[in-house]
Design an enzyme around this catalytic site. Structure first.
Site, PDB file in Angstrom:
ATOM      1  N   GLU A 255       0.840  -1.204   0.000  1.00 16.67           N
ATOM      2  CA  GLU A 255       0.000   0.000   0.000  1.00 16.67           C
ATOM      3  C   GLU A 255       0.870   1.247   0.000  1.00 16.67           C
ATOM      4  OE1 GLU A 255      -2.250  -0.149   3.625  1.00 16.67           O
ATOM      5  OE2 GLU A 255      -2.986  -2.172   3.198  1.00 16.67           O
TER       6      GLU A 255
ATOM      7  N   LYS B 295       2.125   4.612   1.688  1.00 15.53           N
ATOM      8  CA  LYS B 295       2.167   5.193   3.028  1.00 15.53           C
ATOM      9  C   LYS B 295       1.782   6.657   2.848  1.00 15.53           C
ATOM     10  CE  LYS B 295       4.994   5.411   7.189  1.00 15.53           C
ATOM     11  NZ  LYS B 295       4.428   6.636   7.673  1.00 15.53           N
TER      12      LYS B 295
ATOM     13  N   ASP C 146       1.043  10.476   3.797  1.00 14.70           N
ATOM     14  CA  ASP C 146       1.734  11.365   4.728  1.00 14.70           C
ATOM     15  C   ASP C 146       0.789  12.455   5.224  1.00 14.70           C
ATOM     16  OD1 ASP C 146       3.728  12.429   6.218  1.00 14.70           O
ATOM     17  OD2 ASP C 146       4.785  13.378   4.550  1.00 14.70           O
TER      18      ASP C 146
ATOM     19  N   TYR D  75      -7.142   0.317   7.443  1.00 12.20           N
ATOM     20  CA  TYR D  75      -6.958  -0.696   8.483  1.00 12.20           C
ATOM     21  C   TYR D  75      -8.267  -0.886   9.239  1.00 12.20           C
ATOM     22  CZ  TYR D  75      -4.453  -2.933  12.436  1.00 12.20           C
ATOM     23  OH  TYR D  75      -3.998  -3.790  13.392  1.00 12.20           O
TER      24      TYR D  75
ATOM     25  N   LYS E  70      10.384   3.671   3.611  1.00 15.97           N
ATOM     26  CA  LYS E  70      10.235   5.108   3.344  1.00 15.97           C
ATOM     27  C   LYS E  70      11.097   5.522   2.156  1.00 15.97           C
ATOM     28  CE  LYS E  70       9.629   7.608   7.178  1.00 15.97           C
ATOM     29  NZ  LYS E  70       8.761   8.629   7.723  1.00 15.97           N
TER      30      LYS E  70
ATOM     31  N   CYS F 148      29.000  45.281   4.007  1.00 16.42           N
ATOM     32  CA  CYS F 148      27.621  45.225   3.523  1.00 16.42           C
ATOM     33  C   CYS F 148      27.600  45.349   1.995  1.00 16.42           C
ATOM     34  CB  CYS F 148      26.807  46.345   4.154  1.00 16.42           C
ATOM     35  SG  CYS F 148      25.121  46.426   3.517  1.00 16.42           S
TER      36      CYS F 148
ATOM     37  N   CYS G  33      25.682  48.856   1.161  1.00 16.10           N
ATOM     38  CA  CYS G  33      26.161  50.202   1.478  1.00 16.10           C
ATOM     39  C   CYS G  33      27.653  50.229   1.812  1.00 16.10           C
ATOM     40  CB  CYS G  33      25.351  50.804   2.636  1.00 16.10           C
ATOM     41  SG  CYS G  33      25.722  50.020   4.214  1.00 16.10           S
TER      42      CYS G  33
ATOM     43  N   CYS H 136      24.611  44.586   9.303  1.00 17.43           N
ATOM     44  CA  CYS H 136      25.046  45.906   8.855  1.00 17.43           C
ATOM     45  C   CYS H 136      24.369  46.885   9.818  1.00 17.43           C
ATOM     46  CB  CYS H 136      24.571  46.160   7.434  1.00 17.43           C
ATOM     47  SG  CYS H 136      24.712  47.906   6.985  1.00 17.43           S
TER      48      CYS H 136
ATOM     49  N   CYS I 141      21.537  52.631   4.825  1.00 19.79           N
ATOM     50  CA  CYS I 141      21.678  51.401   4.030  1.00 19.79           C
ATOM     51  C   CYS I 141      20.334  51.144   3.333  1.00 19.79           C
ATOM     52  CB  CYS I 141      22.059  50.253   4.958  1.00 19.79           C
ATOM     53  SG  CYS I 141      22.235  48.688   4.108  1.00 19.79           S
TER      54      CYS I 141
HETATM   55  S1  IVH Z   1      -1.156   0.676   8.925  1.00 20.45           S
HETATM   56  C1  IVH Z   1      -0.373  -1.209  13.126  1.00 20.45           C
HETATM   57  N1  IVH Z   1      -1.158   1.656   6.521  1.00 20.45           N
HETATM   58  O1  IVH Z   1       1.943   5.423   9.177  1.00 20.45           O
HETATM   59  C2  IVH Z   1      -0.150  -0.429  11.895  1.00 20.45           C
HETATM   60  N2  IVH Z   1      -0.373   3.060   8.272  1.00 20.45           N
HETATM   61  O2  IVH Z   1       3.974   4.430  11.524  1.00 20.45           O
HETATM   62  C3  IVH Z   1      -1.280   0.442  11.535  1.00 20.45           C
HETATM   63  N3  IVH Z   1       0.253   5.311   7.541  1.00 20.45           N
HETATM   64  O3  IVH Z   1       0.393   5.887  12.260  1.00 20.45           O
HETATM   65  C4  IVH Z   1      -0.976   1.403  10.483  1.00 20.45           C
HETATM   66  N4  IVH Z   1      -0.207   5.041   5.419  1.00 20.45           N
HETATM   67  O4  IVH Z   1      -0.504   7.196  10.316  1.00 20.45           O
HETATM   68  C5  IVH Z   1      -0.865   1.898   7.809  1.00 20.45           C
HETATM   69  N5  IVH Z   1      -1.266   2.392   4.325  1.00 20.45           N
HETATM   70  C6  IVH Z   1      -0.989   2.637   5.602  1.00 20.45           C
HETATM   71  C7  IVH Z   1      -0.479   3.868   6.043  1.00 20.45           C
HETATM   72  C8  IVH Z   1      -0.187   4.039   7.403  1.00 20.45           C
HETATM   73  C9  IVH Z   1       0.223   5.878   6.336  1.00 20.45           C
HETATM   74  C10 IVH Z   1       0.740   5.971   8.772  1.00 20.45           C
HETATM   75  C11 IVH Z   1      -0.190   5.873   9.931  1.00 20.45           C
HETATM   76  C12 IVH Z   1       0.587   5.240  11.036  1.00 20.45           C
HETATM   77  C13 IVH Z   1       1.990   5.365  10.567  1.00 20.45           C
HETATM   78  C14 IVH Z   1       2.757   4.142  10.979  1.00 20.45           C
END
Ligand code: IVH
Length: 667
Positions: free
Chosen positions: A110, A112, A114, A223, A309, A403, A406, A421, A427
């Protein structure tokens, strides 16, 4: 700006934000940004003990920021994921899972996301609670705010959902919304959010759900937790959740081999740039819930999942030269001029080098190939130098001694990182900067005038200081390039209107060092005219509440300068308000003298603003948060539960508005 000036600026800003937050209930910056400013101030104060101020905002942060939200314990703790930047650790994870399970397994890949994580509880198909991660065990109940997020269903569709379950995901601010928001904030001269994550989490913690609604947040859910989930597969459960009305990412894939995992990673490391929201990695999860249970958890994170990451995007480019900018205060900032390079969707040509120490620690040479990074932030920075490719005999970058504007010799105050300065009155950027500050919205608020026009007037020799503004004539202005009669008239009108600006703001507009907005108010209250201020002694000055030796010295220095005194004289001739209006003073008493009062809740007879004014009019002090020193709490309906608890703990009296009004009433 020196660090000391920054301290003053931060204190003024934070006082104002405290007021907006606690008193007006109308925060203008995110909690995140507030916390960032507060941390910056705490760090600077630690570095400059000589700037100690018993009334600094750092003295009253306490711990009840954000505590207007009720804290709720998570039914299942919100754990985080093990993180890695290395492909070989991904392979290790896969091997560990393979060995422990010793049977076939699938991995769900999946994005991640942000943003900021959220846990949603549904009962009988209805959203009953939305809680932030908090410390993982307890979080803030932000249900009202979350309800404004359109992509989160309040009532579920279809059927087959468990009677009780939780679903977790990420609240996000899409890039376009983030960029629009920052553009607006820039126009309003408000601090910008550093990245969409800060903007999303700050928004989610806003005290005003209408603000949240206007910020167009989005959410992806990833989740499900509960006892009666439809399938053993995490992926399959998410597909069901999509039918119930949740927004599920379509990027998610189920795979079996390590090769497929790396294929997914490599594909999305590039493609993610085209996604509407910020992502910072890939999450890999063992798909079967039964297998997840078998693998279990370490103290902090599940053994069945890992986050890979992405490296912050970097670009390698050539350092062409270093130029130097001089600010309003005379602080000199070095800027790296780079061969233009593409980085995270924009072309980078410049990066700030902050100060001489940073240049020295990078050991920069002209012509060096340097690494630039944006790391989710707006301003790119140089993170390293490719020393191996350094041209022979290249010139080492050494900080300038004079400077660039000036020619005055620069100085560096002890314990400060910046060079200055000190040629304040001659200036050019300092002169223009002072004029720009004078006309700015919070100072004289002269409409029709902006930095470009100030620059134009200055270049034409029409203004050399703020008093010259009041001698400008429409017929001279409209002779200038790009200046019509209408705009000239507008400028003259704006300047004319500024003559009604109250004394305290004129004081702020003068730009006396360390005299920010709050200090200007205090000073104006204690010295009702500029003449009284100009003749005040050090002793008289430091007797004013919140005026320390440093500010007092700065005021003395300002008025000891003949040029400044002449400037004030010219402003007087021009008709500016250099004394407080007497009507401000009518109705003042000292019935609340020495009292420190917290306002909380909703009132029937007056607004919070009116109560705040009443407190000040009667000599009291309105403070944002409860401490041992609080004299009493003026409480309306629905006083925040954490305030109530704190007041009770400290034994601070709570009085209602009727009692308060009788306290200040005429005998
Ligand atoms: S699963 C027990 N899936 O990443 C694990 N987390 O350090 C439950 N996050 O606090 C998290 N995308 O805020 C999961 N596809 C994803 C995610 C995700 C971002 C974040 C989430 C979590 C942190 C984990």
């Amino acid at each position: 700006m020196t660090e000391i000036e920054r301290i003053d600026q931060l204190r003024n800003e934070l006082h104002a934000h405290n007021y907006n937050y606690y008193v007006l209930n109308a925060p203008v910056i995110s909690d995140q940004e507030f916390d960032r400013l507060m941390r910056e101030l705490q760090d600077l104060e630690a570095k400059h003990p000589e700037c100690f101020d018993a009334n600094s905002p750092t003295m009253r942060v306490g711990s009840d920021l954000n505590k207007n939200f009720t804290q709720v314990e998570h039914k299942y703790p919100m754990l985080s994921l093990g993180n890695t930047y290395s492909e070989s650790e991904v392979a290790d994870f896969y091997e560990r899972v393979r060995k422990s399970l010793n049977e076939d397994f699938e991995i769900c890949c999946e994005m991640k996301f942000d943003g900021t994580s959220i846990s949603l509880t549904y009962e009988d198909g209805k959203l009953v609670r939305a809680v932030t991660r908090g410390d993982g065990v307890k979080g803030d109940d932000v249900t009202d705010n979350v309800k404004t997020i359109r992509s989160i269903p309040l009532v579920l569709h279809g059927e087959g959902y468990p009677k009780n379950f939780e679903i977790r995901g990420e609240i996000l601010m899409p890039w376009t919304v983030f960029e629009d928001l920052n553009r607006e904030r820039e126009l309003r001269e408000e601090p910008l959010f550093a990245n969409p994550r800060n903007a999303a989490s700050g928004t989610l913690k806003s005290q005003n759900s209408a603000v949240v609604a206007s910020r167009k947040l989005d959410a992806y859910l990833y989740y499900l937790l509960g006892d009666n989930l439809p399938h053993d597969g995490h992926y399959e459960n998410l597909q069901e959740a999509e039918k119930w009305g949740f927004k599920i990412s379509h990027i998610t894939r189920k795979v079996r081999t390590l090769d497929e995992i790396f294929e997914f990673i490599n594909h999305w490391d590039v493609e993610r740039k085209n996604l509407p929201v910020a992502t910072d990695g890939i999450v890999l999860k063992v798909n079967s819930l039964r297998q997840q249970r078998n693998l279990g958890y370490t103290a902090k994170s599940p053994r069945w999942a890992i986050a890979y990451k992405f490296q912050a995007e970097q670009a390698l480019t050539k350092l062409l030269k270093v130029t130097y900018q001089v600010g309003r205060t005379g602080a000199v900032t070095p800027v790296a001029n780079l061969e233009p390079v593409q980085l995270s969707g924009t072309i980078v040509k410049r990066a700030s080098l902050h100060n001489a120490d940073i240049i020295a620690s990078l050991d920069l040479h002209i012509g060096d190939m340097v690494y630039v990074e944006k790391g989710g932030e707006i301003i790119p920075k140089i993170t390293g130098v490719d020393v191996a490719s350094r041209p022979q005999n290249s010139e080492k970058v050494t900080f300038i001694t004079h400077c660039p504007e000036c020619g005055s010799k620069l100085i560096r105050y002890e314990d400060e990182a910046a060079h200055y300065c000190t040629n304040e009155t001659a200036c050019p950027p300092q002169i223009k900067g002072k004029i720009e500050h004078f006309i700015s919205r919070r100072a004289m608020n002269i409409e029709g005038l902006g930095p470009e026009t100030v620059d134009q007037f200055y270049q034409e020799g029409m203004i050399h200081n703020v008093a010259d503004l009041y001698t400008l004539k429409a017929e001279d202005i409209c002779k200038l390039e790009r200046m019509g009669e209408k705009s000239a008239e507008n400028i003259i009108q704006g300047i004319e209107a500024s003559k009604q600006v109250p004394y305290e703001r004129v004081l702020f507009a003068l730009g006396i060092r360390f005299v920010g907005e709050t200090v200007a108010k205090k000073v104006a209250k204690a010295f009702r005219s500029i003449d009284a201020l100009a003749t005040a002694t050090l002793d008289e000055l430091i007797h004013v509440d919140e005026i320390g030796e440093k500010i007092a010295q700065s005021i003395l220095l300002y008025f000891s300068n003949e040029q400044n005194r002449m400037l004030v004289e010219r402003l007087r001739q021009a008709g500016l308000k250099l004394e407080a209006d007497e009507e401000d003073l009518s109705g003042h008493t000292d019935r609340l003298q020495g009292k420190s009062i917290v306002i909380s809740g909703v009132f029937a007879l007056h607004s919070r603003d009116e109560y705040k004014d009443l407190i000040e009019k009667h000599g009291g002090k309105n403070v944002g948060s409860i401490s041992k020193k609080t004299s009493f709490i003026l409480a309306g309906d629905n006083m925040g539960p954490s305030k109530l608890e704190k007041a009770q703990k400290l034994g601070i009296p709570i009085i209602d508005e009727y009692e308060f009004l009788s306290m200040i009433a005429e005998e």
